[in-house]
Every structure is written in structure tokens, then in C-alpha cells.
Design a protein around this motif. Sequence first.
Motif, PDB file in Angstrom:
ATOM      1  N   ARG A 216      37.006  51.036  37.369  1.00 15.19           N
ATOM      2  CA  ARG A 216      36.711  51.388  38.919  1.00 15.19           C
ATOM      3  C   ARG A 216      37.385  50.460  39.579  1.00 15.19           C
ATOM      4  N   ILE A 217      37.536  49.340  39.509  1.00 18.79           N
ATOM      5  CA  ILE A 217      38.258  48.118  40.244  1.00 18.79           C
ATOM      6  C   ILE A 217      39.719  48.993  40.481  1.00 18.79           C
ATOM      7  N   LEU A 218      40.437  49.326  39.501  1.00 19.11           N
ATOM      8  CA  LEU A 218      41.813  49.970  39.578  1.00 19.11           C
ATOM      9  C   LEU A 218      41.859  51.107  40.406  1.00 19.11           C
ATOM     10  N   VAL A 219      40.741  52.072  40.403  1.00 21.57           N
ATOM     11  CA  VAL A 219      40.645  53.212  41.324  1.00 21.57           C
ATOM     12  C   VAL A 219      40.510  52.737  42.738  1.00 21.57           C
ATOM     13  N   ILE A 220      39.726  51.932  42.773  1.00 22.38           N
ATOM     14  CA  ILE A 220      39.698  51.290  44.306  1.00 22.38           C
ATOM     15  C   ILE A 220      40.692  50.979  44.950  1.00 22.38           C
ATOM     16  N   CYS A 221      41.315  50.067  44.187  1.00 21.01           N
ATOM     17  CA  CYS A 221      42.440  49.292  44.667  1.00 21.01           C
ATOM     18  C   CYS A 221      43.623  50.109  44.656  1.00 21.01           C
ATOM     19  N   TYR A 222      43.791  51.124  43.872  1.00 25.15           N
ATOM     20  CA  TYR A 222      44.872  52.396  44.347  1.00 25.15           C
ATOM     21  C   TYR A 222      44.642  53.107  45.518  1.00 25.15           C
ATOM     22  N   GLN A 223      43.199  53.264  45.985  1.00 23.25           N
ATOM     23  CA  GLN A 223      43.069  53.878  47.231  1.00 23.25           C
ATOM     24  C   GLN A 223      43.110  52.859  48.602  1.00 23.25           C
ATOM     25  N   SER A 224      43.363  51.634  48.197  1.00 24.33           N
ATOM     26  CA  SER A 224      43.118  50.533  49.310  1.00 24.33           C
ATOM     27  C   SER A 224      44.649  50.081  49.719  1.00 24.33           C
ATOM     28  N   CYS A 225      44.605  49.000  50.446  1.00 24.33           N
ATOM     29  CA  CYS A 225      45.880  48.643  50.938  1.00 24.33           C
ATOM     30  C   CYS A 225      46.704  47.719  50.032  1.00 24.33           C
ATOM     31  N   ARG A 226      47.730  47.024  50.400  1.00 27.21           N
ATOM     32  CA  ARG A 226      48.589  46.265  49.413  1.00 27.21           C
ATOM     33  C   ARG A 226      47.809  44.992  49.335  1.00 27.21           C
ATOM     34  N   GLU A 227      47.230  44.490  50.230  1.00 29.05           N
ATOM     35  CA  GLU A 227      46.538  43.110  50.138  1.00 29.05           C
ATOM     36  C   GLU A 227      45.486  43.098  49.195  1.00 29.05           C
ATOM     37  N   VAL A 228      44.557  44.196  49.324  1.00 27.27           N
ATOM     38  CA  VAL A 228      43.428  44.479  48.030  1.00 27.27           C
ATOM     39  C   VAL A 228      44.181  44.355  46.830  1.00 27.27           C
ATOM     40  N   ARG A 229      45.340  45.176  46.718  1.00 24.53           N
ATOM     41  CA  ARG A 229      45.834  45.217  45.250  1.00 24.53           C
ATOM     42  C   ARG A 229      46.503  44.080  44.873  1.00 24.53           C
ATOM     43  N   ARG A 230      46.865  43.216  45.688  1.00 28.86           N
ATOM     44  CA  ARG A 230      47.324  41.903  45.363  1.00 28.86           C
ATOM     45  C   ARG A 230      46.214  40.790  45.024  1.00 28.86           C
ATOM     46  N   LYS A 231      45.201  40.988  45.630  1.00 27.08           N
ATOM     47  CA  LYS A 231      43.997  40.003  45.380  1.00 27.08           C
ATOM     48  C   LYS A 231      43.317  40.389  44.022  1.00 27.08           C
ATOM     49  N   ALA A 232      43.256  41.820  43.850  1.00 32.16           N
ATOM     50  CA  ALA A 232      42.609  42.396  42.389  1.00 32.16           C
ATOM     51  C   ALA A 232      43.607  41.939  41.240  1.00 32.16           C
ATOM     52  N   ALA A 233      45.136  42.068  41.451  1.00 27.39           N
ATOM     53  CA  ALA A 233      46.167  41.665  40.422  1.00 27.39           C
ATOM     54  C   ALA A 233      46.050  40.192  39.963  1.00 27.39           C
ATOM     55  N   GLN A 234      46.036  39.341  41.096  1.00 28.87           N
ATOM     56  CA  GLN A 234      45.786  37.908  40.918  1.00 28.87           C
ATOM     57  C   GLN A 234      44.546  37.441  40.335  1.00 28.87           C
ATOM     58  N   THR A 235      43.514  38.194  40.427  1.00 29.14           N
ATOM     59  CA  THR A 235      42.183  37.498  39.778  1.00 29.14           C
ATOM     60  C   THR A 235      41.794  38.007  38.708  1.00 29.14           C
ATOM     61  N   CYS A 236      42.104  39.479  38.299  1.00 29.83           N
ATOM     62  CA  CYS A 236      41.738  40.310  37.386  1.00 29.83           C
ATOM     63  C   CYS A 236      42.820  40.014  36.090  1.00 29.83           C
ATOM     64  N   LEU A 237      43.811  39.915  36.415  1.00 30.71           N
ATOM     65  CA  LEU A 237      44.805  39.896  35.337  1.00 30.71           C
ATOM     66  C   LEU A 237      44.390  38.857  34.172  1.00 30.71           C
ATOM     67  N   PRO A 238      44.177  37.498  34.586  1.00 30.78           N
ATOM     68  CA  PRO A 238      43.623  36.557  33.804  1.00 30.78           C
ATOM     69  C   PRO A 238      42.394  36.825  32.827  1.00 30.78           C
ATOM     70  N   HIS A 239      41.601  37.533  33.425  1.00 30.28           N
ATOM     71  CA  HIS A 239      40.331  38.222  32.822  1.00 30.28           C
ATOM     72  C   HIS A 239      40.636  39.192  31.921  1.00 30.28           C
ATOM     73  N   LEU A 240      41.602  39.882  32.094  1.00 29.96           N
ATOM     74  CA  LEU A 240      42.264  40.864  31.323  1.00 29.96           C
ATOM     75  C   LEU A 240      42.795  40.577  30.069  1.00 29.96           C
ATOM     76  N   LEU A 241      43.932  39.428  30.333  1.00 29.62           N
ATOM     77  CA  LEU A 241      44.394  38.735  29.213  1.00 29.62           C
ATOM     78  C   LEU A 241      43.468  38.163  28.261  1.00 29.62           C
ATOM     79  N   THR A 242      42.485  37.342  28.767  1.00 31.48           N
ATOM     80  CA  THR A 242      41.561  36.770  28.171  1.00 31.48           C
ATOM     81  C   THR A 242      40.686  37.597  27.197  1.00 31.48           C
ATOM     82  N   LEU A 243      40.369  38.970  27.924  1.00 36.89           N
ATOM     83  CA  LEU A 243      39.706  39.831  26.853  1.00 36.89           C
ATOM     84  C   LEU A 243      40.617  40.355  25.901  1.00 36.89           C
TER      85      LEU A 243
END
Length: 308
Positions: A216-243
Motif C-alpha cells: 500500500r505504501i509503495l502504491v501511494i508513493c508511486y502516485q506521489s512526488c519525489r520527496e514522498v518517495r525519498r522519505k518512504a525509501a529512507q524510513t521503510c528500507l531498514p524495516h524491510l531489511l530487518t523483516l
Amino acid sequence: MANGFNITYITFGGHVDLYKYRVLYFANAFVYILILCCNSTILCLIWIHKSLHEPMYIFIAALLLNSVLFSTNIYPKLLIDFLSDQQVISYSHCSFQAFVYYSLIGSEFLLLSAMAYDRYVSICKPLQYSTIMRNITVGVLLVLSWVLPAGQLAPSLVLSNNSKLCGFTLNGIFCTNALSKLYCMKSTMSYVIYGVFILVNTVFLPFLFIVFTYIRILVICYQSCREVRRKAAQTCLPHLLTLLSFSCLCSYDVIIARLEIDLTRKARFIVTLQVILYHPLFNPIIYGLKMTEISKHLKKLFCQGKFN
């Protein structure tokens, strides 16, 4: 095996060439110290700095605390065994170690679920974030993350106390669900059903929730601006790696321990050591490097120490 005081002992049968490589194995003590130091450093930073008193960092602190508890449940006894002539543990202590081991695994998945929900609200509903992720909400999520898995596993302690043992050698170096193979059970169906129930509730459902949330986050980010995508990548990537890292640990437990995949004793020993070595160290490293605010405070801490 029972002694004069009617205490039942279980022997660990998973160690390999212990006398020959004793010094090398005991070097794991330094790994345990490193795990404690790395996790505790970031925990203290989050505790001290008010700028880190936000839900995302509080959940990270809880995850790091969970790693410390996970390692402490295994390492002290493991290090004692490396130095001992006999690798034994009382039946009651073994049952408790297995209970804590699986409780903390369940807690980790629920904490990762809470973190996924926090990221979803932050990125997809930013205007409602402060209303939804209040202190009381964070507190409830933290309590449930530790209480629910322990509550679901509590019956296993009762079952183990009421079960008789037909074997006294455990195929492993610490207590896991392999302990059930030692029970004198004519039918294992009830135990299997209970195990599947626990696995679905504490692993599969949280995992599906996490995957669905990040989609859901990826879908929203894809439809949003670059700043939102950057923020999502910065905060979500560590969680996904831990998962991903923790999912590998659980896959090992299910595939090797529960399904009894045929591995040589040495291969099983090496794989088990890798599992308990890497994941507790992985969390502080990934969050220390990838989370900008934590990384900034770590640099300040070590730079001050260098100049002083």
C-alpha cells in the motif's frame, strides 16, 4: 537423565568437536558483548535525545531491546556449555528457554507489524498521524507485541510439565521445538495443530499484514512526488531489511528444526551458530547506518569521544 534430587536433565547433542575448538567457540563471548554494546548504544541514544522520542524510534528501541533479550536467552548458557565437560540443562530450564525463544520471535514480528503500520500512517495519512499515533496507542501496541505471543505460548509450558520424556538427548545446541521429539506421545496430532495455530498467529498473519502494508505504501508513493518517495525509501528500507533477516531465521527454524531436514551434525551446528550470530547484530547496524537521525547522533557521539 535424572540425578539424586529427582531433577531431569537433557543433554545437548548438537555440539561438534567441542574440546578441539573450545577456545574458538568461546570467542562467541565477544560477539555477545558486541551485540549488547551495539544495541544498548542506540537504545541509550533514543532514550536520551528528545528529538528521537517519536513512535518510529520508540518501536526501533523496542526491537533492539527484543534482540538483547533474544541473545541473553541463548548466549550465557551456550558459553557455559562451550567451557563445560558436559553440555546438559534441566528439563524445566529447557522448557523455559524454548518458551522465551519463541515468545521473542513472535514479539519481533508484531513489533515489525507495528512499525509497518506507523510508516503507513506517516506516509499515507500524514495529516492524521499525530491523532492516530498517540502515546497511548504506541504503549498499547508495545504491550500487545510482548504479551500476545507469551500468552499464546503459555499452554506449551503446562503441556511440557505434564509430558513424560522418552529421550534425553536433544538434537541442537539450545532448546527449541526439537524438545517435543523427546516426549512420550502416541499421537502428535494435537501438538502439530497447536504448533500450526501458533505459527499462523505469530508469524504468518503479521508477515502478511506487513507485506500488504508496504505494498500500500509503495502504491501511494508511486502516485506521489519525489520527496514522498525519498522519505518512504529512507524510513521503510531498514524495516524491510530487518523483516528479510528475521524471516530467514524463522525459515531456518521451520525447515531445519520442525521438518527435520537431513543435515550432517556439523552443517546443522554451523547454520545454527550463524542464525544466532547475525540477526541480533544486524538490527543495530542497519538502523545505525540507514536511519538518518540515529546515524547523526552516533557520529556526534563517536566524534566527541575521538576529540576528547
